[in-house]
Design an enzyme around this catalytic site. Structure first.
Site, mmCIF file in Angstrom:
data_model
loop_
_atom_site.group_PDB
_atom_site.id
_atom_site.type_symbol
_atom_site.label_atom_id
_atom_site.label_comp_id
_atom_site.label_asym_id
_atom_site.label_seq_id
_atom_site.Cartn_x
_atom_site.Cartn_y
_atom_site.Cartn_z
ATOM 1 N N HIS A 116 0.802 -1.221 0.000
ATOM 2 C CA HIS A 116 0.000 0.000 0.000
ATOM 3 C C HIS A 116 0.839 1.277 0.000
ATOM 4 C CE1 HIS A 116 -4.197 -1.705 0.794
ATOM 5 N NE2 HIS A 116 -3.422 -2.703 0.423
ATOM 6 N N ASP A 117 2.089 1.180 0.465
ATOM 7 C CA ASP A 117 2.953 2.367 0.328
ATOM 8 C C ASP A 117 3.468 2.470 -1.102
ATOM 9 O OD1 ASP A 117 4.306 4.693 1.073
ATOM 10 O OD2 ASP A 117 6.167 3.608 1.460
ATOM 11 N N VAL A 165 1.238 3.414 -4.291
ATOM 12 C CA VAL A 165 0.725 4.785 -4.369
ATOM 13 C C VAL A 165 1.908 5.752 -4.372
ATOM 14 C CG1 VAL A 165 -0.840 6.457 -3.322
ATOM 15 C CG2 VAL A 165 -1.288 4.007 -3.046
ATOM 16 N N PRO A 179 -6.089 -1.484 -5.752
ATOM 17 C CA PRO A 179 -7.210 -2.288 -6.258
ATOM 18 C C PRO A 179 -8.208 -2.621 -5.145
ATOM 19 C CG PRO A 179 -5.261 -3.654 -5.940
ATOM 20 C CD PRO A 179 -4.848 -2.246 -5.645
ATOM 21 N N ASP A 189 7.552 5.722 -0.859
ATOM 22 C CA ASP A 189 7.958 7.045 -0.362
ATOM 23 C C ASP A 189 7.462 7.334 1.047
ATOM 24 O OD1 ASP A 189 5.279 7.285 -0.805
ATOM 25 O OD2 ASP A 189 5.378 9.186 -1.873
#
Ligand code: HEM
Ligand SMILES: *[C@@H]1O[C@H](CO)[C@@H](O)[C@H](O)[C@H]1NC(C)=O
Ligand SMILES: *[C@@H]1O[C@H](CO)[C@@H](O)[C@H](O)[C@H]1NC(C)=O
Ligand SMILES: *[C@@H]1O[C@H](CO)[C@@H](O)[C@H](O)[C@H]1NC(C)=O
Ligand SMILES: *[C@@H]1O[C@H](CO)[C@@H](O)[C@H](O)[C@H]1NC(C)=O
Ligand SMILES: *[C@@H]1O[C@H](CO)[C@@H](O)[C@H](O)[C@H]1NC(C)=O
Length: 340
Positions: free
Chosen positions: A65-66, A69, A156, A73
Protein backbone atom coordinates in the site's frame (compact mmCIF):
# COMPACT_ATOMS: atom_id res chain seq x y z
CA UNK A 1 -5.22 -5.75 16.31
CA UNK A 2 -5.92 -7.26 19.72
CA UNK A 3 -8.47 -9.59 18.17
CA UNK A 4 -6.14 -10.83 15.48
CA UNK A 5 -5.06 -14.45 15.38
CA UNK A 6 -3.16 -15.12 18.50
CA UNK A 7 -2.62 -18.51 20.00
CA UNK A 8 0.16 -19.84 22.09
CA UNK A 9 0.90 -22.25 19.26
CA UNK A 10 1.58 -19.45 16.84
CA UNK A 11 3.78 -17.70 19.34
CA UNK A 12 5.71 -20.88 19.99
CA UNK A 13 6.16 -21.66 16.33
CA UNK A 14 7.33 -18.15 15.64
CA UNK A 15 9.79 -18.52 18.46
CA UNK A 16 11.19 -21.69 16.91
CA UNK A 17 11.36 -19.89 13.59
CA UNK A 18 13.45 -17.19 15.19
CA UNK A 19 16.08 -19.69 16.15
CA UNK A 20 17.10 -20.05 12.51
CA UNK A 21 16.73 -16.35 11.87
CA UNK A 22 20.13 -15.18 10.72
CA UNK A 23 21.30 -11.78 9.66
CA UNK A 24 21.35 -10.89 5.98
CA UNK A 25 23.26 -7.94 4.60
CA UNK A 26 21.28 -5.13 3.15
CA UNK A 27 22.80 -3.62 0.05
CA UNK A 28 22.89 0.15 -0.12
CA UNK A 29 23.04 2.54 -3.04
CA UNK A 30 26.61 3.30 -2.05
CA UNK A 31 27.54 -0.36 -2.28
CA UNK A 32 28.19 -0.69 1.44
CA UNK A 33 25.95 -2.23 4.02
CA UNK A 34 23.81 -0.87 6.79
CA UNK A 35 23.87 -3.99 8.87
CA UNK A 36 23.52 -2.12 12.15
CA UNK A 37 20.28 -0.59 10.95
CA UNK A 38 19.04 -3.84 9.44
CA UNK A 39 19.82 -5.68 12.67
CA UNK A 40 17.87 -3.19 14.75
CA UNK A 41 14.88 -3.37 12.43
CA UNK A 42 14.93 -7.16 12.40
CA UNK A 43 14.95 -7.38 16.18
CA UNK A 44 12.09 -4.93 16.62
CA UNK A 45 9.98 -6.66 13.95
CA UNK A 46 10.64 -10.07 15.50
CA UNK A 47 9.64 -8.90 18.95
CA UNK A 48 6.56 -7.11 17.68
CA UNK A 49 5.35 -10.23 15.85
CA UNK A 50 6.04 -12.34 18.92
CA UNK A 51 3.88 -9.98 20.97
CA UNK A 52 1.15 -9.79 18.35
CA UNK A 53 1.21 -12.15 15.33
CA UNK A 54 -1.20 -9.84 13.47
CA UNK A 55 1.68 -7.38 13.02
CA UNK A 56 3.38 -9.68 10.49
CA UNK A 57 0.64 -9.60 7.84
CA UNK A 58 0.06 -5.91 8.55
CA UNK A 59 3.66 -5.03 7.69
CA UNK A 60 3.56 -7.12 4.51
CA UNK A 61 0.42 -5.32 3.33
CA UNK A 62 1.88 -1.95 4.30
CA UNK A 63 4.65 -2.38 1.71
CA UNK A 64 2.10 -2.95 -1.06
CA UNK A 65 0.00 0.00 0.00
CA UNK A 66 2.95 2.37 0.33
CA UNK A 67 4.76 1.44 -2.88
CA UNK A 68 1.66 1.18 -5.10
CA UNK A 69 0.72 4.78 -4.37
CA UNK A 70 3.33 7.29 -5.67
CA UNK A 71 6.06 4.66 -5.29
CA UNK A 72 7.88 3.65 -2.10
CA UNK A 73 7.96 7.05 -0.36
CA UNK A 74 6.50 6.49 3.10
CA UNK A 75 3.42 8.50 2.08
CA UNK A 76 1.14 5.86 3.60
CA UNK A 77 2.49 6.71 7.06
CA UNK A 78 1.44 10.39 7.15
CA UNK A 79 -1.35 11.19 9.61
CA UNK A 80 -4.30 13.36 8.58
CA UNK A 81 -7.99 13.17 7.82
CA UNK A 82 -7.39 13.22 4.04
CA UNK A 83 -4.12 11.31 3.81
CA UNK A 84 -3.78 7.80 2.41
CA UNK A 85 -4.74 6.41 5.81
CA UNK A 86 -8.27 7.71 5.20
CA UNK A 87 -8.61 5.88 1.87
CA UNK A 88 -11.44 3.37 1.58
CA UNK A 89 -9.07 0.78 0.16
CA UNK A 90 -6.80 1.19 3.18
CA UNK A 91 -9.37 -0.24 5.58
CA UNK A 92 -7.65 -2.22 8.31
CA UNK A 93 -4.18 -0.96 7.41
CA UNK A 94 -1.92 -1.37 10.41
CA UNK A 95 1.65 -1.77 11.64
CA UNK A 96 2.21 1.98 12.14
CA UNK A 97 3.19 1.64 15.80
CA UNK A 98 6.00 -0.76 14.84
CA UNK A 99 7.25 1.66 12.18
CA UNK A 100 7.31 4.40 14.86
CA UNK A 101 9.21 2.13 17.21
CA UNK A 102 11.78 1.37 14.52
CA UNK A 103 12.14 5.05 13.63
CA UNK A 104 12.84 5.88 17.26
CA UNK A 105 15.68 3.33 17.29
CA UNK A 106 17.34 3.90 13.90
CA UNK A 107 17.32 7.68 14.08
CA UNK A 108 17.16 10.51 11.62
CA UNK A 109 19.40 9.11 8.87
CA UNK A 110 17.04 6.37 7.78
CA UNK A 111 13.95 7.31 5.79
CA UNK A 112 10.51 6.09 6.76
CA UNK A 113 10.20 4.67 3.24
CA UNK A 114 13.26 2.48 3.86
CA UNK A 115 11.83 1.37 7.20
CA UNK A 116 8.61 0.15 5.53
CA UNK A 117 10.69 -1.81 3.03
CA UNK A 118 12.95 -3.38 5.67
CA UNK A 119 10.07 -4.19 8.02
CA UNK A 120 8.09 -5.92 5.24
CA UNK A 121 11.15 -7.94 4.26
CA UNK A 122 11.68 -9.08 7.84
CA UNK A 123 7.98 -9.79 8.41
CA UNK A 124 7.91 -11.91 5.25
CA UNK A 125 10.91 -13.88 6.44
CA UNK A 126 9.47 -14.46 9.91
CA UNK A 127 5.86 -15.21 8.95
CA UNK A 128 7.05 -17.65 6.26
CA UNK A 129 9.29 -19.26 8.90
CA UNK A 130 12.42 -18.39 6.96
CA UNK A 131 11.17 -19.77 3.64
CA UNK A 132 10.96 -16.42 1.87
CA UNK A 133 14.02 -14.21 1.83
CA UNK A 134 15.04 -11.39 -0.47
CA UNK A 135 17.49 -8.51 -0.46
CA UNK A 136 16.54 -4.87 -0.60
CA UNK A 137 18.50 -1.71 -1.18
CA UNK A 138 18.33 1.40 0.95
CA UNK A 139 18.50 5.11 0.20
CA UNK A 140 14.84 5.95 -0.42
CA UNK A 141 13.57 9.40 0.51
CA UNK A 142 10.27 10.32 2.12
CA UNK A 143 7.68 12.13 0.04
CA UNK A 144 5.70 15.01 1.47
CA UNK A 145 2.33 14.36 -0.19
CA UNK A 146 -0.32 11.87 0.83
CA UNK A 147 -3.85 11.78 -0.52
CA UNK A 148 -6.75 9.46 0.22
CA UNK A 149 -8.22 10.10 -3.22
CA UNK A 150 -4.91 9.27 -4.91
CA UNK A 151 -4.71 6.02 -2.93
CA UNK A 152 -8.25 4.97 -3.83
CA UNK A 153 -7.56 5.77 -7.47
CA UNK A 154 -4.69 3.31 -7.66
CA UNK A 155 -5.11 0.62 -4.98
CA UNK A 156 -7.21 -2.29 -6.26
CA UNK A 157 -10.50 -2.81 -4.40
CA UNK A 158 -11.54 -6.35 -3.49
CA UNK A 159 -14.37 -6.19 -6.04
CA UNK A 160 -12.10 -5.92 -9.10
CA UNK A 161 -12.50 -8.52 -11.85
CA UNK A 162 -9.56 -10.18 -13.60
CA UNK A 163 -9.45 -7.62 -16.40
CA UNK A 164 -9.25 -4.79 -13.91
CA UNK A 165 -6.66 -6.60 -11.77
CA UNK A 166 -4.43 -7.29 -14.75
CA UNK A 167 -4.69 -3.67 -15.89
CA UNK A 168 -3.99 -2.38 -12.38
CA UNK A 169 -0.85 -4.50 -12.06
CA UNK A 170 0.30 -3.86 -15.63
CA UNK A 171 0.17 -0.12 -14.93
CA UNK A 172 2.90 -0.72 -12.32
CA UNK A 173 4.91 -3.06 -14.53
CA UNK A 174 3.69 -6.29 -12.95
CA UNK A 175 2.45 -9.19 -15.06
CA UNK A 176 -0.25 -11.77 -14.34
CA UNK A 177 2.26 -14.21 -12.87
CA UNK A 178 3.34 -11.55 -10.38
CA UNK A 179 -0.28 -10.66 -9.62
CA UNK A 180 -0.92 -14.29 -8.80
CA UNK A 181 2.28 -14.62 -6.77
CA UNK A 182 1.60 -11.51 -4.69
CA UNK A 183 -2.04 -12.41 -4.09
CA UNK A 184 -0.65 -15.41 -2.19
CA UNK A 185 -0.04 -12.94 0.66
CA UNK A 186 -3.70 -13.54 1.44
CA UNK A 187 -2.57 -16.82 2.99
CA UNK A 188 -2.21 -14.71 6.12
CA UNK A 189 -3.93 -11.88 7.90
CA UNK A 190 -7.51 -10.83 8.21
CA UNK A 191 -10.24 -8.90 6.45
CA UNK A 192 -13.27 -6.95 7.54
CA UNK A 193 -16.73 -8.23 6.62
CA UNK A 194 -17.26 -5.14 4.48
CA UNK A 195 -14.38 -6.23 2.26
CA UNK A 196 -16.16 -9.46 1.27
CA UNK A 197 -19.82 -8.56 1.85
CA UNK A 198 -20.34 -8.68 -1.92
CA UNK A 199 -19.69 -12.40 -1.71
CA UNK A 200 -22.35 -12.92 0.95
CA UNK A 201 -25.22 -10.87 -0.44
CA UNK A 202 -27.70 -12.92 -2.43
CA UNK A 203 -28.75 -10.04 -4.60
CA UNK A 204 -25.28 -9.03 -5.75
CA UNK A 205 -23.59 -12.36 -5.25
CA UNK A 206 -20.31 -12.87 -7.06
CA UNK A 207 -19.56 -16.54 -7.64
CA UNK A 208 -18.87 -18.34 -4.41
CA UNK A 209 -19.27 -21.95 -3.32
CA UNK A 210 -22.70 -22.13 -1.56
CA UNK A 211 -21.42 -24.20 1.38
CA UNK A 212 -18.55 -21.78 1.91
CA UNK A 213 -20.83 -18.78 1.67
CA UNK A 214 -23.21 -20.31 4.21
CA UNK A 215 -20.39 -21.07 6.65
CA UNK A 216 -19.02 -17.54 6.23
CA UNK A 217 -22.42 -15.90 6.61
CA UNK A 218 -23.13 -17.86 9.80
CA UNK A 219 -19.69 -17.16 11.21
CA UNK A 220 -19.89 -13.44 10.47
CA UNK A 221 -23.09 -13.27 12.55
CA UNK A 222 -21.29 -15.07 15.35
CA UNK A 223 -18.26 -12.78 15.08
CA UNK A 224 -20.42 -9.63 15.12
CA UNK A 225 -21.46 -10.59 18.64
CA UNK A 226 -18.08 -11.89 19.75
CA UNK A 227 -16.16 -8.88 18.44
CA UNK A 228 -18.93 -6.41 19.28
CA UNK A 229 -18.99 -4.75 15.88
CA UNK A 230 -21.04 -4.82 12.67
CA UNK A 231 -17.80 -5.08 10.72
CA UNK A 232 -15.92 -7.96 12.34
CA UNK A 233 -12.77 -9.50 10.91
CA UNK A 234 -12.29 -13.01 9.56
CA UNK A 235 -8.99 -14.72 8.68
CA UNK A 236 -8.23 -14.44 4.96
CA UNK A 237 -7.23 -18.10 4.77
CA UNK A 238 -9.78 -20.85 5.35
CA UNK A 239 -6.90 -22.90 6.72
CA UNK A 240 -6.92 -20.60 9.73
CA UNK A 241 -10.57 -21.36 10.58
CA UNK A 242 -11.53 -24.07 13.04
CA UNK A 243 -12.32 -27.60 11.84
CA UNK A 244 -16.10 -27.21 12.09
CA UNK A 245 -15.98 -24.24 9.72
CA UNK A 246 -13.69 -26.03 7.28
CA UNK A 247 -15.94 -29.08 7.35
CA UNK A 248 -19.08 -27.04 6.81
CA UNK A 249 -17.39 -25.29 3.86
CA UNK A 250 -16.42 -28.55 2.21
CA UNK A 251 -12.73 -27.57 2.36
CA UNK A 252 -10.31 -30.23 1.14
CA UNK A 253 -7.16 -29.82 3.20
CA UNK A 254 -5.08 -32.33 1.24
CA UNK A 255 -1.53 -30.98 1.10
CA UNK A 256 -2.21 -28.25 3.67
CA UNK A 257 -0.86 -28.27 7.20
CA UNK A 258 -3.90 -27.32 9.27
CA UNK A 259 -2.29 -27.97 12.65
CA UNK A 260 -2.53 -25.18 15.18
CA UNK A 261 1.20 -24.55 14.83
CA UNK A 262 0.82 -23.98 11.08
CA UNK A 263 -1.97 -21.44 11.38
CA UNK A 264 -0.95 -17.94 10.44
CA UNK A 265 2.10 -19.14 8.48
CA UNK A 266 2.83 -17.59 5.09
CA UNK A 267 2.86 -20.61 2.77
CA UNK A 268 1.27 -21.67 -0.53
CA UNK A 269 -2.01 -22.80 1.05
CA UNK A 270 -3.75 -19.79 -0.53
CA UNK A 271 -3.56 -21.63 -3.84
CA UNK A 272 -5.09 -24.79 -2.37
CA UNK A 273 -8.00 -22.68 -1.14
CA UNK A 274 -8.32 -20.66 -4.33
CA UNK A 275 -8.37 -23.69 -6.62
CA UNK A 276 -11.34 -24.87 -4.52
CA UNK A 277 -13.04 -21.48 -4.81
CA UNK A 278 -12.76 -20.94 -1.07
CA UNK A 279 -11.18 -17.51 -0.86
CA UNK A 280 -12.56 -14.37 0.75
CA UNK A 281 -12.31 -11.69 -1.91
CA UNK A 282 -13.77 -11.54 -5.36
CA UNK A 283 -10.31 -10.38 -6.51
CA UNK A 284 -8.93 -13.71 -5.28
CA UNK A 285 -11.70 -15.70 -6.92
CA UNK A 286 -11.25 -13.78 -10.16
CA UNK A 287 -7.78 -15.24 -10.69
CA UNK A 288 -9.60 -18.39 -11.76
CA UNK A 289 -11.72 -16.45 -14.23
CA UNK A 290 -8.78 -15.49 -16.43
CA UNK A 291 -9.91 -16.66 -19.85
CA UNK A 292 -6.32 -16.68 -21.12
CA UNK A 293 -5.67 -19.47 -18.59
CA UNK A 294 -2.46 -17.82 -17.40
CA UNK A 295 -3.56 -17.11 -13.83
CA UNK A 296 -5.11 -20.54 -13.36
CA UNK A 297 -2.00 -22.25 -14.65
CA UNK A 298 0.26 -20.22 -12.39
CA UNK A 299 -1.93 -21.03 -9.40
CA UNK A 300 -1.72 -24.74 -10.15
CA UNK A 301 2.08 -24.44 -10.28
CA UNK A 302 2.24 -22.61 -6.96
CA UNK A 303 -0.17 -25.07 -5.34
CA UNK A 304 1.95 -28.01 -6.44
CA UNK A 305 5.35 -26.45 -5.78
CA UNK A 306 5.74 -24.37 -2.63
CA UNK A 307 9.40 -23.59 -3.36
CA UNK A 308 8.54 -22.00 -6.69
CA UNK A 309 6.06 -19.74 -4.95
CA UNK A 310 8.49 -18.84 -2.14
CA UNK A 311 11.00 -17.74 -4.74
CA UNK A 312 8.57 -15.82 -6.94
CA UNK A 313 6.83 -14.17 -4.02
CA UNK A 314 10.22 -13.00 -2.75
CA UNK A 315 11.18 -11.72 -6.20
CA UNK A 316 7.90 -9.84 -6.53
CA UNK A 317 8.24 -8.31 -3.06
CA UNK A 318 11.76 -7.17 -3.97
CA UNK A 319 10.37 -5.63 -7.16
CA UNK A 320 7.59 -3.95 -5.20
CA UNK A 321 10.24 -2.48 -2.89
CA UNK A 322 11.89 -0.86 -5.93
CA UNK A 323 8.90 1.09 -7.24
CA UNK A 324 10.37 4.58 -7.64
CA UNK A 325 8.94 7.51 -5.68
CA UNK A 326 6.94 9.77 -7.98
CA UNK A 327 6.97 13.03 -6.03
CA UNK A 328 9.09 16.12 -6.63
CA UNK A 329 9.94 17.16 -3.08
CA UNK A 330 11.61 14.81 -0.64
CA UNK A 331 13.13 14.71 2.82
CA UNK A 332 14.02 12.25 5.53
CA UNK A 333 11.25 12.65 8.04
CA UNK A 334 12.03 12.99 11.71
CA UNK A 335 8.64 11.57 12.61
CA UNK A 336 7.15 9.07 10.15
CA UNK A 337 3.65 10.43 10.80
CA UNK A 338 4.32 14.02 9.72
CA UNK A 339 6.42 16.11 7.38
CA UNK A 340 9.37 17.98 8.84
C1 HEM B 1 -4.45 -8.07 -6.00
C2 HEM B 1 -5.13 -7.11 -5.46
C3 HEM B 1 -5.40 -7.04 -3.99
C4 HEM B 1 -6.59 -6.77 -3.43
C5 HEM B 1 -7.87 -6.45 -4.16
C6 HEM B 1 -6.41 -6.83 -2.01
C7 HEM B 1 -7.41 -6.59 -1.09
C8 HEM B 1 -7.28 -6.77 0.28
C9 HEM B 1 -8.32 -6.52 1.23
C10 HEM B 1 -9.71 -6.01 0.90
C11 HEM B 1 -7.85 -6.85 2.44
C12 HEM B 1 -8.61 -6.80 3.77
C13 HEM B 1 -8.66 -5.41 4.36
C14 HEM B 1 -9.63 -5.35 5.50
O1 HEM B 1 -10.82 -5.55 5.26
O2 HEM B 1 -9.20 -5.13 6.65
C15 HEM B 1 -6.51 -7.32 2.27
C16 HEM B 1 -5.70 -7.77 3.27
C17 HEM B 1 -4.38 -8.12 3.10
N1 HEM B 1 -3.67 -8.01 1.93
FE1 HEM B 1 -4.41 -7.63 0.10
N2 HEM B 1 -5.13 -7.16 -1.73
C18 HEM B 1 -4.45 -7.29 -2.91
C19 HEM B 1 -3.11 -7.55 -3.07
C20 HEM B 1 -2.24 -7.71 -2.02
C21 HEM B 1 -0.82 -7.74 -2.15
C22 HEM B 1 -0.05 -7.54 -3.44
C23 HEM B 1 -0.31 -7.96 -0.90
C24 HEM B 1 1.10 -8.05 -0.41
C25 HEM B 1 2.13 -8.26 -1.11
C26 HEM B 1 -1.43 -8.09 -0.01
C27 HEM B 1 -1.34 -8.39 1.31
C28 HEM B 1 -2.40 -8.41 2.19
C29 HEM B 1 -2.27 -8.84 3.57
C30 HEM B 1 -1.03 -9.41 4.23
C31 HEM B 1 -3.53 -8.65 4.15
C32 HEM B 1 -3.90 -8.89 5.61
C33 HEM B 1 -3.54 -7.64 6.39
C34 HEM B 1 -3.71 -7.75 7.88
O3 HEM B 1 -4.12 -8.79 8.39
O4 HEM B 1 -3.40 -6.75 8.58
N3 HEM B 1 -2.58 -7.91 -0.72
N4 HEM B 1 -6.18 -7.23 0.94
C1 LIG C 1 21.46 -11.37 -0.54
O1 LIG C 1 22.75 -10.83 -0.80
C2 LIG C 1 23.80 -11.59 -0.24
C3 LIG C 1 25.09 -10.82 -0.44
O2 LIG C 1 25.24 -10.41 -1.75
C4 LIG C 1 23.82 -12.97 -0.86
O3 LIG C 1 24.83 -13.75 -0.28
C5 LIG C 1 22.48 -13.64 -0.63
O4 LIG C 1 22.44 -14.88 -1.29
C6 LIG C 1 21.34 -12.77 -1.11
N1 LIG C 1 20.09 -13.37 -0.68
C7 LIG C 1 19.07 -13.52 -1.49
C8 LIG C 1 17.86 -14.15 -0.91
O5 LIG C 1 19.08 -13.17 -2.66
C1 LIG D 1 -14.60 -6.15 -15.63
O1 LIG D 1 -15.14 -4.92 -15.19
C2 LIG D 1 -15.13 -3.92 -16.20
C3 LIG D 1 -15.59 -2.64 -15.53
O2 LIG D 1 -16.79 -2.80 -14.85
C4 LIG D 1 -16.02 -4.34 -17.34
O3 LIG D 1 -16.01 -3.37 -18.34
C5 LIG D 1 -15.51 -5.67 -17.90
O4 LIG D 1 -16.38 -6.15 -18.88
C6 LIG D 1 -15.40 -6.70 -16.80
N1 LIG D 1 -14.72 -7.87 -17.33
C7 LIG D 1 -15.10 -9.12 -17.09
C8 LIG D 1 -14.32 -10.21 -17.70
O5 LIG D 1 -16.07 -9.36 -16.38
C1 LIG E 1 -29.51 -16.34 0.57
O1 LIG E 1 -29.98 -17.50 -0.12
C2 LIG E 1 -29.90 -18.68 0.62
C3 LIG E 1 -30.38 -19.82 -0.26
O2 LIG E 1 -29.84 -19.72 -1.54
C4 LIG E 1 -30.78 -18.55 1.86
O3 LIG E 1 -30.64 -19.73 2.63
C5 LIG E 1 -30.31 -17.34 2.67
O4 LIG E 1 -31.18 -17.14 3.76
C6 LIG E 1 -30.30 -16.11 1.82
N1 LIG E 1 -29.70 -15.03 2.59
C7 LIG E 1 -30.17 -13.82 2.64
C8 LIG E 1 -29.40 -12.83 3.46
O5 LIG E 1 -31.17 -13.49 2.07
C1 LIG F 1 -15.07 -32.81 10.43
O1 LIG F 1 -15.11 -33.83 9.46
C2 LIG F 1 -14.35 -34.94 9.81
C3 LIG F 1 -14.33 -35.89 8.59
O2 LIG F 1 -15.58 -35.98 8.01
C4 LIG F 1 -14.96 -35.60 11.03
O3 LIG F 1 -14.20 -36.70 11.42
C5 LIG F 1 -14.96 -34.58 12.17
O4 LIG F 1 -15.63 -35.09 13.30
C6 LIG F 1 -15.63 -33.28 11.76
N1 LIG F 1 -15.39 -32.33 12.82
C7 LIG F 1 -16.18 -31.29 13.05
C8 LIG F 1 -15.83 -30.43 14.21
O5 LIG F 1 -17.13 -31.03 12.38
C1 LIG G 1 -15.87 -14.38 -15.64
O1 LIG G 1 -15.48 -14.27 -17.00
C2 LIG G 1 -16.54 -14.23 -17.92
C3 LIG G 1 -15.97 -14.05 -19.31
O2 LIG G 1 -14.92 -14.88 -19.50
C4 LIG G 1 -17.49 -13.09 -17.65
O3 LIG G 1 -18.60 -13.16 -18.50
C5 LIG G 1 -17.96 -13.15 -16.22
O4 LIG G 1 -18.70 -12.00 -15.93
C6 LIG G 1 -16.77 -13.23 -15.29
N1 LIG G 1 -17.26 -13.32 -13.95
C7 LIG G 1 -17.12 -12.34 -13.12
C8 LIG G 1 -17.70 -12.55 -11.78
O5 LIG G 1 -16.50 -11.33 -13.37
Amino acid sequence: MATKLSTRAILLSLFLGLAVFTGKPVATHGGGTKDAVADKVRKIVATAIQDNPGVGPALIRLLFHDCWVQGCDGSVLLDGSKTEKAAKNNIGLDGFAVIDEIKAKVGEDVSCADIVVLAARDATFIVSRGKIDYNVTMGRMDGVKSSAAAADAVLPPSTFNITQLNANFAAKGFNTRELVALSGAHAVGVAHRSSFQDRLDNATATPIVPKYRKALTDDVEKQKKLQGTQDPIEPNNIRDKELAFRNASGYDDTGVDTSKAARGVLDNSYYHANLQNKVLFRSDWELRNDTTGVAGGVMATFEANANKWFLQFGNAMAKLSKLPAEGTRFEIRKNCRKNN
